[in-house]
Design an enzyme around this catalytic site. Structure first.
Site, PDB file in Angstrom:
ATOM      1  N   CYS A 174       0.821  -1.365  -0.033  1.00  0.00           N
ATOM      2  CA  CYS A 174       0.107   0.024   0.025  1.00  0.00           C
ATOM      3  C   CYS A 174       1.037   1.165   0.019  1.00  0.00           C
ATOM      4  O   CYS A 174       0.442   2.505   0.004  1.00  0.00           O
ATOM      5  CB  CYS A 174      -0.891   0.064   1.381  1.00  0.00           C
ATOM      6  SG  CYS A 174      -2.247  -1.478   1.347  1.00  0.00           S
ATOM      7  N   ASP A 202       2.950   2.315   2.244  1.00  0.00           N
ATOM      8  CA  ASP A 202       3.725   2.821   3.521  1.00  0.00           C
ATOM      9  C   ASP A 202       3.927   1.784   4.469  1.00  0.00           C
ATOM     10  O   ASP A 202       2.792   0.923   4.599  1.00  0.00           O
ATOM     11  CB  ASP A 202       2.593   3.955   4.193  1.00  0.00           C
ATOM     12  CG  ASP A 202       2.651   5.376   3.509  1.00  0.00           C
ATOM     13  OD1 ASP A 202       4.054   5.545   3.002  1.00  0.00           O
ATOM     14  OD2 ASP A 202       1.600   5.798   3.357  1.00  0.00           O
ATOM     15  N   CYS A 241       7.101   7.972   2.543  1.00  0.00           N
ATOM     16  CA  CYS A 241       7.438   9.358   1.933  1.00  0.00           C
ATOM     17  C   CYS A 241       8.217  10.177   3.059  1.00  0.00           C
ATOM     18  O   CYS A 241       8.266   9.765   4.238  1.00  0.00           O
ATOM     19  CB  CYS A 241       6.217  10.210   1.222  1.00  0.00           C
ATOM     20  SG  CYS A 241       5.284  10.248   2.575  1.00  0.00           S
ATOM     21  N   CYS A 277       0.040   9.863   7.488  1.00  0.00           N
ATOM     22  CA  CYS A 277       1.269   9.470   7.913  1.00  0.00           C
ATOM     23  C   CYS A 277       1.492   9.707   9.450  1.00  0.00           C
ATOM     24  O   CYS A 277       1.932   8.878  10.233  1.00  0.00           O
ATOM     25  CB  CYS A 277       2.374  10.340   7.479  1.00  0.00           C
ATOM     26  SG  CYS A 277       2.502  10.216   5.603  1.00  0.00           S
TER      27      CYS A 277
END
Ligand code: FES
Length: 266
Positions: free
Chosen positions: A25, A27, A52, A96
């Protein structure tokens, strides 16, 4: 923090490990903790992530936030705290910070020997990002999210093919129709008799006792439509505050009976 992340790697002989996300996915985050058994304090925290710059920064912020805290204190940290620590995150990167929070939950569960509730066990709403209904509900409630776009920002759900968006919308409607207190229904129009009875009752039960407490009293002289004619007695008679008193009575009757009530004193 974006350019200089801290605590990358894995602590040696960790007391707790929290794994979340999946590389498929896009992450994934592994959080490892060293916890003092006596005090329950987190003495060291490190992370590894495949994500990221925002995922790295969020993970780094999380480790900085939890180091030195007891487990109970660390549990109070929200994904918003993580974002705040970074001076804010772009809204489309809020997922995140959510991932960081989840890794902490997973690590604490691992420390306590509680089997981690695997996300995949719930109903998967977004197949593109493997996001369950349970996660959507949790994140929506914790962060007061009300739109599908916000859910996408915080969980990625809905940000791929878009097929699940209607489903997400339905979940949001369900959550907020249950949680947001509905505005009180507009009271239906009272008949004249009901209005007179209600005004009398409010004067007897609420207004008179308050005035009597100040050594005054009130007489209801007449009610004509929305016009309420009263007389102030005792300490209230000719008192410089009688204008204020009158306004107070009017405000109370407007609040409880009708916005159109006008109170006049004889
Ligand atoms: S199923 Fe959710 S975006 Fe594709």
């Amino acid at each position: 923090m974006f350019l200089n992340p801290k605590n990358i790697g894995e602590v040696e002989n960790p007391d707790a490990v929290g794994d979340v996300g999946s590389i498929v996915c896009g992450d994934a985050l592994r959080l490892t903790l060293k916890i003092d058994k006596e005090s329950g304090r987190i003495t060291d925290a490190k992370f590894q992530t495949f994500g990221c710059a925002s995922a790295i920064a969020s993970s780094s912020a999380l480790t900085e936030l939890i180091k030195g805290k007891t487990i109970e204190e660390a549990q109070k940290i929200t994904n918003q705290d993580i974002a705040d620590y970074l001076g804010g995150l772009p809204k489309e990167k809020m997922h995140c910070s959510v991932m960081g929070r989840e890794a902490l939950d997973a690590a604490i569960a691992n420390f306590r020997g509680i089997p981690v509730v695997v996300e995949e066990e719930g109903r998967v709403v977004c197949k593109c990002f493997n996001v369950t209904e349970e996660k959507i509900r949790k994140v929506a409630i914790e962060n007061h999210l009300t739109t599908v776009d916000e859910i996408t920002d915080f969980t990625k759900a809905g940000g791929g093919c878009g097929e699940c968006q209607a489903d997400i919308e339905e979940i949001l409607m369900d959550i907020w129709s249950l949680k947001v207190p509905e505005k009180p229904a507009v009271p239906k129009e009272l008949t004249n008799l009901q209005k007179i009875a209600l005004i009398q009752e409010i004067i007897e039960k609420e207004i008179r006792p308050a005035l009597q407490g100040d050594g005054g009293d009130i007489d209801l002289i007449d009610i004509d439509g929305n016009k309420v004619l009263i007389a102030l007695r005792g300490m209230c008679t000719g008192c410089v505050m009688s204008g204020v008193t009158l306004e107070g009575i009017q405000a109370k009757l407007r609040e409880l009976v009708s916005e159109s009530i006008v109170v006049e004193a004889r």
